[in-house]
Design a protein around this motif. Sequence first.
Motif, PDB file in Angstrom:
ATOM      1  N   PHE A   1      41.030  49.319  34.433  1.00  0.00           N
ATOM      2  CA  PHE A   1      39.761  49.256  34.698  1.00  0.00           C
ATOM      3  C   PHE A   1      38.517  49.812  34.821  1.00  0.00           C
ATOM      4  O   PHE A   1      38.996  51.336  33.954  1.00  0.00           O
ATOM      5  CB  PHE A   1      39.590  48.990  36.016  1.00  0.00           C
ATOM      6  CG  PHE A   1      40.250  47.844  37.089  1.00  0.00           C
ATOM      7  CD1 PHE A   1      39.698  46.820  37.254  1.00  0.00           C
ATOM      8  CD2 PHE A   1      41.619  48.105  37.284  1.00  0.00           C
ATOM      9  CE1 PHE A   1      40.400  45.470  38.044  1.00  0.00           C
ATOM     10  CE2 PHE A   1      42.394  46.657  38.053  1.00  0.00           C
ATOM     11  CZ  PHE A   1      41.141  45.633  38.217  1.00  0.00           C
ATOM     12  N   ASP A   2      37.589  49.834  33.865  1.00  0.00           N
ATOM     13  CA  ASP A   2      35.874  50.477  33.983  1.00  0.00           C
ATOM     14  C   ASP A   2      36.293  51.459  35.184  1.00  0.00           C
ATOM     15  O   ASP A   2      36.869  51.337  36.459  1.00  0.00           O
ATOM     16  CB  ASP A   2      35.054  49.900  33.352  1.00  0.00           C
ATOM     17  CG  ASP A   2      34.495  49.147  34.642  1.00  0.00           C
ATOM     18  OD1 ASP A   2      35.270  49.428  35.312  1.00  0.00           O
ATOM     19  OD2 ASP A   2      33.975  48.079  33.972  1.00  0.00           O
ATOM     20  N   ASP A   3      35.453  52.887  34.900  1.00  0.00           N
ATOM     21  CA  ASP A   3      35.115  53.448  35.620  1.00  0.00           C
ATOM     22  C   ASP A   3      34.670  53.285  37.108  1.00  0.00           C
ATOM     23  O   ASP A   3      34.748  53.975  38.715  1.00  0.00           O
ATOM     24  CB  ASP A   3      34.600  55.179  35.329  1.00  0.00           C
ATOM     25  CG  ASP A   3      35.573  55.590  35.098  1.00  0.00           C
ATOM     26  OD1 ASP A   3      36.740  55.432  34.504  1.00  0.00           O
ATOM     27  OD2 ASP A   3      34.861  56.283  33.560  1.00  0.00           O
ATOM     28  N   ARG A   4      34.396  52.545  37.430  1.00  0.00           N
ATOM     29  CA  ARG A   4      33.259  52.238  38.446  1.00  0.00           C
ATOM     30  C   ARG A   4      34.526  50.530  39.267  1.00  0.00           C
ATOM     31  O   ARG A   4      34.093  50.701  41.036  1.00  0.00           O
ATOM     32  CB  ARG A   4      32.037  51.064  38.050  1.00  0.00           C
ATOM     33  CG  ARG A   4      32.352  49.339  37.211  1.00  0.00           C
ATOM     34  CD  ARG A   4      30.976  49.294  37.315  1.00  0.00           C
ATOM     35  NE  ARG A   4      31.285  47.646  36.950  1.00  0.00           N
ATOM     36  CZ  ARG A   4      31.224  46.135  37.630  1.00  0.00           C
ATOM     37  NH1 ARG A   4      30.936  46.131  38.784  1.00  0.00           N
ATOM     38  NH2 ARG A   4      32.076  45.362  37.030  1.00  0.00           N
TER      39      ARG A   4
ATOM     40  N   LYS B   1      49.016  47.721  46.307  1.00  0.00           N
ATOM     41  CA  LYS B   1      50.259  45.955  46.886  1.00  0.00           C
ATOM     42  C   LYS B   1      50.825  45.895  46.128  1.00  0.00           C
ATOM     43  O   LYS B   1      52.471  45.906  46.423  1.00  0.00           O
ATOM     44  CB  LYS B   1      48.802  45.087  48.426  1.00  0.00           C
ATOM     45  CG  LYS B   1      48.228  45.188  49.014  1.00  0.00           C
ATOM     46  CD  LYS B   1      47.824  44.292  49.314  1.00  0.00           C
ATOM     47  CE  LYS B   1      45.947  44.844  50.162  1.00  0.00           C
ATOM     48  NZ  LYS B   1      45.364  43.332  50.431  1.00  0.00           N
ATOM     49  N   LEU B   2      50.070  45.727  44.983  1.00  0.00           N
ATOM     50  CA  LEU B   2      51.180  44.864  43.988  1.00  0.00           C
ATOM     51  C   LEU B   2      52.126  45.823  43.762  1.00  0.00           C
ATOM     52  O   LEU B   2      53.551  45.668  43.501  1.00  0.00           O
ATOM     53  CB  LEU B   2      50.676  44.925  42.602  1.00  0.00           C
ATOM     54  CG  LEU B   2      49.339  43.280  42.712  1.00  0.00           C
ATOM     55  CD1 LEU B   2      48.170  43.499  41.664  1.00  0.00           C
ATOM     56  CD2 LEU B   2      50.276  41.799  42.509  1.00  0.00           C
TER      57      LEU B   2
ATOM     58  N   ARG C   1      47.445  43.574  36.747  1.00  0.00           N
ATOM     59  CA  ARG C   1      46.622  44.193  36.929  1.00  0.00           C
ATOM     60  C   ARG C   1      45.652  42.034  36.777  1.00  0.00           C
ATOM     61  O   ARG C   1      44.241  41.876  37.845  1.00  0.00           O
ATOM     62  CB  ARG C   1      45.199  44.546  35.481  1.00  0.00           C
ATOM     63  CG  ARG C   1      44.154  45.077  36.020  1.00  0.00           C
ATOM     64  CD  ARG C   1      43.779  45.759  34.810  1.00  0.00           C
ATOM     65  NE  ARG C   1      44.854  47.262  34.096  1.00  0.00           N
ATOM     66  CZ  ARG C   1      45.708  46.264  33.145  1.00  0.00           C
ATOM     67  NH1 ARG C   1      45.000  45.609  31.984  1.00  0.00           N
ATOM     68  NH2 ARG C   1      46.193  47.600  33.025  1.00  0.00           N
ATOM     69  N   ALA C   2      45.997  41.583  36.193  1.00  0.00           N
ATOM     70  CA  ALA C   2      45.047  40.212  36.550  1.00  0.00           C
ATOM     71  C   ALA C   2      45.225  38.935  38.035  1.00  0.00           C
ATOM     72  O   ALA C   2      44.672  38.810  38.273  1.00  0.00           O
ATOM     73  CB  ALA C   2      45.895  38.975  35.471  1.00  0.00           C
ATOM     74  N   LEU C   3      45.947  39.832  38.576  1.00  0.00           N
ATOM     75  CA  LEU C   3      46.041  39.051  39.871  1.00  0.00           C
ATOM     76  C   LEU C   3      45.479  39.696  40.948  1.00  0.00           C
ATOM     77  O   LEU C   3      44.712  39.006  41.784  1.00  0.00           O
ATOM     78  CB  LEU C   3      47.986  39.365  40.515  1.00  0.00           C
ATOM     79  CG  LEU C   3      49.026  38.998  39.519  1.00  0.00           C
ATOM     80  CD1 LEU C   3      50.091  39.311  40.285  1.00  0.00           C
ATOM     81  CD2 LEU C   3      48.630  37.352  39.855  1.00  0.00           C
ATOM     82  N   ILE C   4      44.911  40.831  40.608  1.00  0.00           N
ATOM     83  CA  ILE C   4      43.932  41.597  41.007  1.00  0.00           C
ATOM     84  C   ILE C   4      42.468  40.708  41.667  1.00  0.00           C
ATOM     85  O   ILE C   4      41.956  40.723  40.574  1.00  0.00           O
ATOM     86  CB  ILE C   4      43.190  43.028  41.187  1.00  0.00           C
ATOM     87  CG1 ILE C   4      44.272  43.101  41.576  1.00  0.00           C
ATOM     88  CG2 ILE C   4      42.380  43.274  41.527  1.00  0.00           C
ATOM     89  CD1 ILE C   4      44.653  44.558  40.914  1.00  0.00           C
ATOM     90  N   GLY C   5      41.631  40.097  42.565  1.00  0.00           N
ATOM     91  CA  GLY C   5      40.395  39.078  42.617  1.00  0.00           C
ATOM     92  C   GLY C   5      39.166  39.576  43.554  1.00  0.00           C
ATOM     93  O   GLY C   5      39.697  40.626  43.994  1.00  0.00           O
TER      94      GLY C   5
END
Length: 621
Positions: free
Chosen positions: A319-322, A340-341, A370-374
């Motif tokens: 992810f980017d810093d924000r 959680k993951l 990471r792709a599971l995070i919505g």
Amino acid sequence: MEFTRPDPFTTRPTLQGTFGMSASTHWLATAATQAVLERGGNAFDAATAGAFVLHVVEPHLNGPGGDMTGVFVTAEEPGKPVVLMGQGPAPAGATVEHYLAEGLDLVPGSGALASAVPAAVDAWLLLLRDHGTWELGEVLEFAIGYARDGHPMLGRVGTTIAAVAALFQTHWPTSAELWMPGGRIPAEGELVRNPAYARTLQRLVAAGDAADAGTVDSAGSGTRANPRESSRVSRIDAARREWREGFVAKAMVDSVQVPHRHSSGTDHRGVLALEDLAGFEAGYEPAATVEFRGHTIAKTGPWGQGPALLQTLAILEGFDDRHLDPSTELGAHTILEAQKLALADREAYYGDTDVPLEFLLSAEYCAGRRALIGERASHEFRPGAVPGREPYQPPLRTHYTPPALVGADSAGLGAGEPTVAPSGETRGDTCHIDVVDRWGNMVSATPSGGWLQSSPAIPELGFCLGTRLQMTWLEPGTPSTLTPGKRPRTTLTPTLVLRDGQAVTALGSPGGDQQDQWQLPYLLRTIIGGYSPQQAVDAPTFHTTSMPGSFWPRTWEPGGAVVEDRMGEDVIAGLERRGHVVTRAGGWTLGRLSAVVRDPSTGVLQAAANPRGAQGYAAGR
């Protein structure tokens, strides 16, 4: 970038020193470590002295009958993190069949059936032997003095005793005699003593003094280039043998022969045997590591929960810093979902077994996670898929009452740390200590277990056994099924941070399942956000409860997120809109970190400690 900072932002001055820096969860332990440093001892001498003081002054959070985990570097090898393994295994008699035959469906949270082989003392003495410089008697003089002559009673100790006073008086009379002398709970600030533990430590020193000064070195080479050092090693080893095979071991084993009340509401004998104690030794292991934003984070192996922090960082790396600012709605949401993951994988794969850690930390696997995070909070238990492995699916209970207590009053949780019920049920907590010296030796250590409410006190020793086996399952086929000779998956999780091949930070926290969750925002805020160590410790924090707890009764809260009110109304409301089940914990309640920092280029040392509850202290000169 620099992260968003709450306004107003509370901070305290950072300490800098030349002798060394230390931080711990009690001021007397911090004072002992600092005294050792100023008298010429190194970080390992100091940490050992402080740890034994913690046994005396914070008996509700740790004890000699418990366990500890450390990670350290030496000045000679500042880029080689080493794990100090002080987690004992399950005794030979601790079989699933035995516990089921006792009418149990979970390993109890209190009582001798929950005891692993005690390992904390042996681990500290091993560290002192191999990397310290002081004699055992010099290191233990602080703890012996406080136990023999007295120390001020912490209010939290009294609160913990009050929560289990009826249990002590009715079922654990030896504990009542030790912790409620004269039938009363000592008042906060009152001088309290533990002469039995003082005598235990003095007898260990005496066992060392009686050792043959001509013993060859610990490697058995027969060389004695430094006779005085060889004698020091033999004296410490003699004390270790007395602990594992002598009067301490015999008293432990005798104590478990008496049936006593467990958190199950039923009475049982323990299974700890002399062979279990004699057959265990603490040891060293390579650290598990991951690279994050130019830093190396070092943890224990997956027999502890430490690699879950590494997995979380590997997930967040993309992810980017924000997305990584813990003070914003987006950052807090992203961090909670990543945790959680990683914690689901902890339950599915971690234990004292063959864990596919290299795969779990791989860039490809973590990209998939990471792709599971919505945009919305997950309320599901979602372990990842590992080729050739079937992830363990633990029982997902939102509440649990032992059959023996159905219809009985099992309410009345104490407000102390750890939180305990009158039955002895505990959510667990612990201590932490960090030390760095002028030479660059650095250690982060988390001692725990053997809480005064763990099991009946052993009168001749002045302490009780621990309860780490409650982190094992009685179900077959899990990565942490109760198995003789196997270590329970501990929550103890100290951390070292390295940069450019040298250790720069040692940190850790009490907090059971929350230890790494509270350390993660510190790492993000200092590595990315530009916070000073003390600012990062002070900043508001949070954690998830959306995973099965490691402690009895192993319940979970789907989508649960516990936050400090200082996160702010907008952030908290935003988390709720995203579907997090938010529990507000007050302004200054979560996160009990301490840390020491060293700049290898200048030698400047820093320390930081938690202000919440006036529990943590940092010192240096």
